[in-house]
Motif scaffolding. Structure first.
Motif, PDB file in Angstrom:
ATOM      1  N   THR A  53      20.297   4.475  -2.327  1.00 13.77           N
ATOM      2  CA  THR A  53      18.645   4.346  -3.488  1.00 13.77           C
ATOM      3  C   THR A  53      19.254   4.292  -4.831  1.00 13.77           C
ATOM      4  N   VAL A  54      18.113   3.136  -4.768  1.00 12.85           N
ATOM      5  CA  VAL A  54      17.960   2.752  -6.713  1.00 12.85           C
ATOM      6  C   VAL A  54      16.986   3.729  -7.470  1.00 12.85           C
ATOM      7  N   THR A  55      18.194   4.779  -7.829  1.00 14.35           N
ATOM      8  CA  THR A  55      17.408   5.849  -9.323  1.00 14.35           C
ATOM      9  C   THR A  55      17.370   5.307 -10.285  1.00 14.35           C
ATOM     10  N   SER A  56      17.748   4.221 -11.294  1.00 14.42           N
ATOM     11  CA  SER A  56      17.856   4.321 -12.636  1.00 14.42           C
ATOM     12  C   SER A  56      17.357   2.637 -13.028  1.00 14.42           C
TER      13      SER A  56
ATOM     14  N   GLU B 184       0.930  -1.417  -0.236  1.00 12.47           N
ATOM     15  CA  GLU B 184      -0.551  -0.052  -0.542  1.00 12.47           C
ATOM     16  C   GLU B 184       1.240   1.475   0.325  1.00 12.47           C
ATOM     17  N   ASP B 185       2.187   0.829   0.842  1.00  9.76           N
ATOM     18  CA  ASP B 185       2.776   2.841   1.197  1.00  9.76           C
ATOM     19  C   ASP B 185       3.655   2.142   0.030  1.00  9.76           C
ATOM     20  N   GLY B 186       4.621   2.070  -0.747  1.00  6.18           N
ATOM     21  CA  GLY B 186       4.933   1.495  -2.809  1.00  6.18           C
ATOM     22  C   GLY B 186       6.216   1.407  -1.818  1.00  6.18           C
ATOM     23  N   PRO B 187       7.383   1.245  -2.828  1.00  3.55           N
ATOM     24  CA  PRO B 187       8.345   0.770  -2.655  1.00  3.55           C
ATOM     25  C   PRO B 187       9.263   1.606  -1.218  1.00  3.55           C
ATOM     26  N   ILE B 188      10.298   0.737  -0.534  1.00  2.00           N
ATOM     27  CA  ILE B 188      10.634   1.065   0.397  1.00  2.00           C
ATOM     28  C   ILE B 188      11.438   1.934   0.449  1.00  2.00           C
ATOM     29  N   LEU B 189      12.217   3.499   0.689  1.00  2.00           N
ATOM     30  CA  LEU B 189      12.704   4.072   1.096  1.00  2.00           C
ATOM     31  C   LEU B 189      13.181   5.196   2.068  1.00  2.00           C
TER      32      LEU B 189
ATOM     33  N   ALA C 260      11.277   8.013 -11.577  1.00  2.00           N
ATOM     34  CA  ALA C 260      10.506   8.986 -11.051  1.00  2.00           C
ATOM     35  C   ALA C 260      10.648   8.331 -10.065  1.00  2.00           C
ATOM     36  N   LEU C 261      10.814  10.006  -8.684  1.00  2.00           N
ATOM     37  CA  LEU C 261      10.777   9.742  -7.337  1.00  2.00           C
ATOM     38  C   LEU C 261       9.930   8.777  -6.700  1.00  2.00           C
ATOM     39  N   ILE C 262       8.946   8.223  -7.199  1.00  2.00           N
ATOM     40  CA  ILE C 262       7.939   7.860  -6.293  1.00  2.00           C
ATOM     41  C   ILE C 262       7.972   6.154  -6.946  1.00  2.00           C
ATOM     42  N   ASN C 263       8.684   5.276  -8.146  1.00  2.00           N
ATOM     43  CA  ASN C 263       9.574   4.218  -8.346  1.00  2.00           C
ATOM     44  C   ASN C 263      10.746   4.331  -8.025  1.00  2.00           C
ATOM     45  N   GLN C 264      11.679   4.882  -7.184  1.00  2.00           N
ATOM     46  CA  GLN C 264      12.946   4.713  -6.750  1.00  2.00           C
ATOM     47  C   GLN C 264      13.012   3.784  -4.973  1.00  2.00           C
ATOM     48  N   TYR C 265      13.311   2.881  -4.887  1.00  2.00           N
ATOM     49  CA  TYR C 265      13.752   2.565  -3.698  1.00  2.00           C
ATOM     50  C   TYR C 265      15.193   2.107  -2.945  1.00  2.00           C
TER      51      TYR C 265
END
Length: 139
Positions: free
Chosen positions: A113-116, A16-21, A124-129
């Motif tokens: 943090t995985v940024t690519s 529900e909260d998306g990827p862990i960052l 996108a920032l929302i997809n980074q983890y």
């Protein structure tokens, strides 16, 4: 539980909260478990840790391994062998790597943090983890 407006879509528990960052840098973690899925066209080892200095978050460290059954084996100069030796403070055999020896040890891990994506396209920032980039040693 169905998503509003789509009767054939269900929500997956825990996502529900998306990827862990998590904040990048050094953290303390405890070994939870390991598994050997066949992923990314190769044999992998996934070691799962729980961070101690954050909300209860689990992150993984992935390694390339040489075998899918039997004792865990990897090349003698691999990240897995080097990081296990750094944490355990002793030499380990590269053909019988004792992953379960991490149980009960507080480990310093480097979180990144995985940024690519795999094609080096920016996420996108929302997809980074966050993932564990390296085991540094005992705490």
């Amino acid at each position: 539980m169905s998503v509003k407006g789509a009767s054939n879509v269900i929500a997956l528990p825990g996502l529900e909260d998306g990827p862990i960052l998590v904040e990048p840098g050094e953290h303390l973690a405890v070994y939870m478990r390991h598994e050997r899925p066949q992923a990314f066209k190769g044999l992998k080892l996934r070691v799962i840790f729980r961070l101690q200095d954050q909300r209860p978050v689990q992150l993984s460290r992935w390694y390339q391994v040489a075998t899918s059954k039997g004792p865990i084996a990897a090349p003698a100069c691999s990240d897995l062998v080097r990081e296990m030796q750094a944490v355990l403070g002793r030499r380990v055999r590269h053909d019988r790597i004792p992953i379960s020896a991490l149980a009960g040890i507080l480990v310093r891990v480097d979180v990144r943090t995985v940024t690519s994506d795999y094609r080096q396209r920016t996420l996108a920032l929302i997809n980074q983890y966050s993932v564990i980039g390296r085991l540094e040693g005992k705490a």
